[in-house]
Design an enzyme around this catalytic site. Sequence first.
Site, PDB file in Angstrom:
ATOM      1  N   HIS A  64       0.840  -1.210   0.000  1.00  0.00           N
ATOM      2  CA  HIS A  64       0.000   0.000   0.000  1.00  0.00           C
ATOM      3  C   HIS A  64       0.866   1.247   0.000  1.00  0.00           C
ATOM      4  O   HIS A  64       1.571   1.519   0.966  1.00  0.00           O
ATOM      5  CB  HIS A  64      -0.929   0.000   1.214  1.00  0.00           C
ATOM      6  N   HIS A  66       0.931   5.517  -1.362  1.00  0.00           N
ATOM      7  CA  HIS A  66       0.539   6.736  -2.086  1.00  0.00           C
ATOM      8  C   HIS A  66       1.850   7.501  -2.248  1.00  0.00           C
ATOM      9  O   HIS A  66       2.270   8.228  -1.342  1.00  0.00           O
ATOM     10  CB  HIS A  66      -0.469   7.568  -1.290  1.00  0.00           C
ATOM     11  N   GLN A  69       2.683  11.210  -1.339  1.00  0.00           N
ATOM     12  CA  GLN A  69       2.697  11.652   0.057  1.00  0.00           C
ATOM     13  C   GLN A  69       4.106  11.648   0.654  1.00  0.00           C
ATOM     14  O   GLN A  69       4.330  12.200   1.732  1.00  0.00           O
ATOM     15  CB  GLN A  69       1.718  10.808   0.888  1.00  0.00           C
ATOM     16  N   TYR A 129      -4.868   7.731  -6.764  1.00  0.00           N
ATOM     17  CA  TYR A 129      -6.120   8.481  -6.984  1.00  0.00           C
ATOM     18  C   TYR A 129      -5.897   9.897  -7.498  1.00  0.00           C
ATOM     19  O   TYR A 129      -6.849  10.641  -7.687  1.00  0.00           O
ATOM     20  CB  TYR A 129      -6.986   8.491  -5.719  1.00  0.00           C
ATOM     21  N   HIS A 212     -11.663   3.407  -3.661  1.00  0.00           N
ATOM     22  CA  HIS A 212     -11.031   4.214  -2.619  1.00  0.00           C
ATOM     23  C   HIS A 212     -11.474   3.778  -1.226  1.00  0.00           C
ATOM     24  O   HIS A 212     -10.662   3.557  -0.333  1.00  0.00           O
ATOM     25  CB  HIS A 212     -11.298   5.713  -2.810  1.00  0.00           C
ATOM     26  N   HIS A 241      -9.567   0.819   0.871  1.00  0.00           N
ATOM     27  CA  HIS A 241      -9.431   1.316   2.253  1.00  0.00           C
ATOM     28  C   HIS A 241     -10.740   0.939   2.939  1.00  0.00           C
ATOM     29  O   HIS A 241     -11.805   1.340   2.473  1.00  0.00           O
ATOM     30  CB  HIS A 241      -9.363   2.838   2.279  1.00  0.00           C
ATOM     31  N   GLU A 244     -10.600   2.360   8.482  1.00  0.00           N
ATOM     32  CA  GLU A 244      -9.438   2.972   9.111  1.00  0.00           C
ATOM     33  C   GLU A 244      -9.821   3.786  10.338  1.00  0.00           C
ATOM     34  O   GLU A 244      -9.060   3.897  11.287  1.00  0.00           O
ATOM     35  CB  GLU A 244      -8.752   3.875   8.071  1.00  0.00           C
ATOM     36  N   HIS A 278      -6.158  -1.221   5.935  1.00  0.00           N
ATOM     37  CA  HIS A 278      -6.612  -0.595   7.193  1.00  0.00           C
ATOM     38  C   HIS A 278      -7.937  -1.215   7.643  1.00  0.00           C
ATOM     39  O   HIS A 278      -8.926  -0.507   7.825  1.00  0.00           O
ATOM     40  CB  HIS A 278      -6.854   0.920   7.051  1.00  0.00           C
ATOM     41  N   ASP A 329       2.294   3.148   2.868  1.00  0.00           N
ATOM     42  CA  ASP A 329       1.145   4.046   2.812  1.00  0.00           C
ATOM     43  C   ASP A 329       1.532   5.525   2.660  1.00  0.00           C
ATOM     44  O   ASP A 329       1.837   5.974   1.569  1.00  0.00           O
ATOM     45  CB  ASP A 329       0.274   3.797   4.065  1.00  0.00           C
TER      46      ASP A 329
HETATM   47 ZN    ZN Z   1      -4.088   4.663   1.768  1.00  0.00          ZN
END
Ligand code: ZN
Length: 466
Positions: A64, A66, A69, A129, A212, A241, A244, A278, A329
Amino acid sequence: MTQPSRLDALFCERALLAEGWRSGVLLRFDGRGHVASVETGLPAAPAGVERAAGPVIPGLANLHSHAFQRAMAGLTEKAGPSEDSFWTWREVMYGFVRRIDPESLQAIAALAYGEMLEQGYTSVAEFHYLHHAPDGRPYADPAEMSKRILAAADDAGIGLTHLPVLYAQGGFGGQPPGAGQARFLNDPEGILRIMESCRAVPGDHRIGLALHSLRAVTPEAMDESLAGLAALDGTAPIHIHVAEQTAEVEGCVAWSGRRPVEWLLERGVLTPNWCLVHATHVTASEVAGMAASGAIAGLCPTTEADLGDGLFPARDFLTQGGRFGVGSDSQVIISAAEELRLLEFGQRLSERRRNWLAPGPGASTGASLYRAAAEGGARALGLSAPAPGIAAGQRADLVVLDGDAPRLYGREDDELLDSYVFATSGRAVRDVMVAARVVVRDGRHLKAAAIREGWKRAVTRLRASA
Ligand code: ZN
C-alpha cells in the site's frame, strides 16, 4: 534511464527458501528475471556466477503506497488550532495535492521507490487516486498521472502493481465531492479506460483496481467497475481502504445499517484477490469472515500510528489462518523491517505481553512475521508463485542482508530475521535485486544521485508554489 542487465544466476551461501533456510544455494534465472531453478547443498559457487555478499531473503512487497505523500512526510506534525486527527491530516493533504504536477509526481515517486528498494521492498502496489489536473479536468491523456507512476517505477527499477482508484462521491449515500477531491473523481468507465491505457504500456507492470473506500464509491459504481475488471482480467488484485477510522465505521452504519467489512461480507464479493487496507476497526465476526474469505489484510503500522488510527486485532486474525502484508502508505517511514516491528510492538503495548504474534511456542516472531508478509504481500500484488520464501516460478526479487553489520553479525537463520526486524534500523540491507537486476549495492540505490536531483527540483517547485 536505462535498466541494468539481468543476472543469469546467483550463488547464496545461505538463503531463505520456501522450504526453509538452506546452504550452498544456486539460483538460476530465466530471461524474464524469474527463478528458473533452485539447487541446494553446493560446496562453492560455480565459475562465473555472482556470489551474494550475505544471507539472501525474499524481498517484501509493499502492498500500500501513495507515492506523492512522500513529499509531505514530516510536514504534518505541527498541532492545529483544534484537536488533530486523521480528518485534519486529510485537509492538509488535500491542500498539498493541489500543487503536484505530472513531472513532480514522477520525481517524488522515483525517490519513494528508490528508498523502498534501499529498505527491503522489491515491489509496490500504488493506490493511485491523483488522476486529474488541479481544477479537476482530465489531462489530454486521462492516464497521464498513471503513466508517470509507471515511468517512476521503471526509473527506480521496482516491481509495480498499479491500482487506479475509483473515487466517485464525497461521502456515504452519494454526498457531493468537495473541492479538495476534484483531482480524484472518476466514474467506472473512466477508471477502466485508465487501466486499459496502462496495460498497453510496455514493461513489467501488473494492473489492478482500487476502490477508494465505501465512503467514496456507490454500490452501483462498485458493481460496474468489478464487472469491467472481471472482463479485463479475472485474476487482477482489488484493493480498498476499509475501516481505518471509527467515524468511517459509524458513517457506514448510519448509511447501510452495516459496518464496512460486514457490508462487503454480506455482499459476497470478497475473494483472495482482495486486499482490505486498514481493516483497523473490525468485530470478532468480521475478523472471522475476512480470514475465511482469503482476502489479504493490508496493514500499515507506521502510518496507522502516525495518523492515530488504532490497532488491528492481528492475533485473532492470524490464529484463524488470515493472511496479511504490510505497506508504507503515507511514506512517513519507509522500512519493511520497521512495519513488522511496529505491528508486533503495537500489540505488545496494548496487550502487555511479548511475542504476541508468534504462531506458537519456540517460533521466532520476527521470522514468522517476515515469512507471512512475504507471502501475503506477493498475493496482494498479484505476483506469481507467492510463497513464504524463495521458490522456482517467482520473480527473482531478492534482498541480500549485510551479514557483517554489527547487529546481524554472528546471527543465523531465524535469529537473523528476528534481529533484522527488531534490532536494526537502516543499514541492514546490502544488495537488492528485482527480476534478477541489481538495483541496490552496498545499501545505496544505483541511480540515487540522479533520482535525488529530480527530487530536489520537485521540492523546490512545490515550496515555490505554496
Ligand atoms: Zn491509503
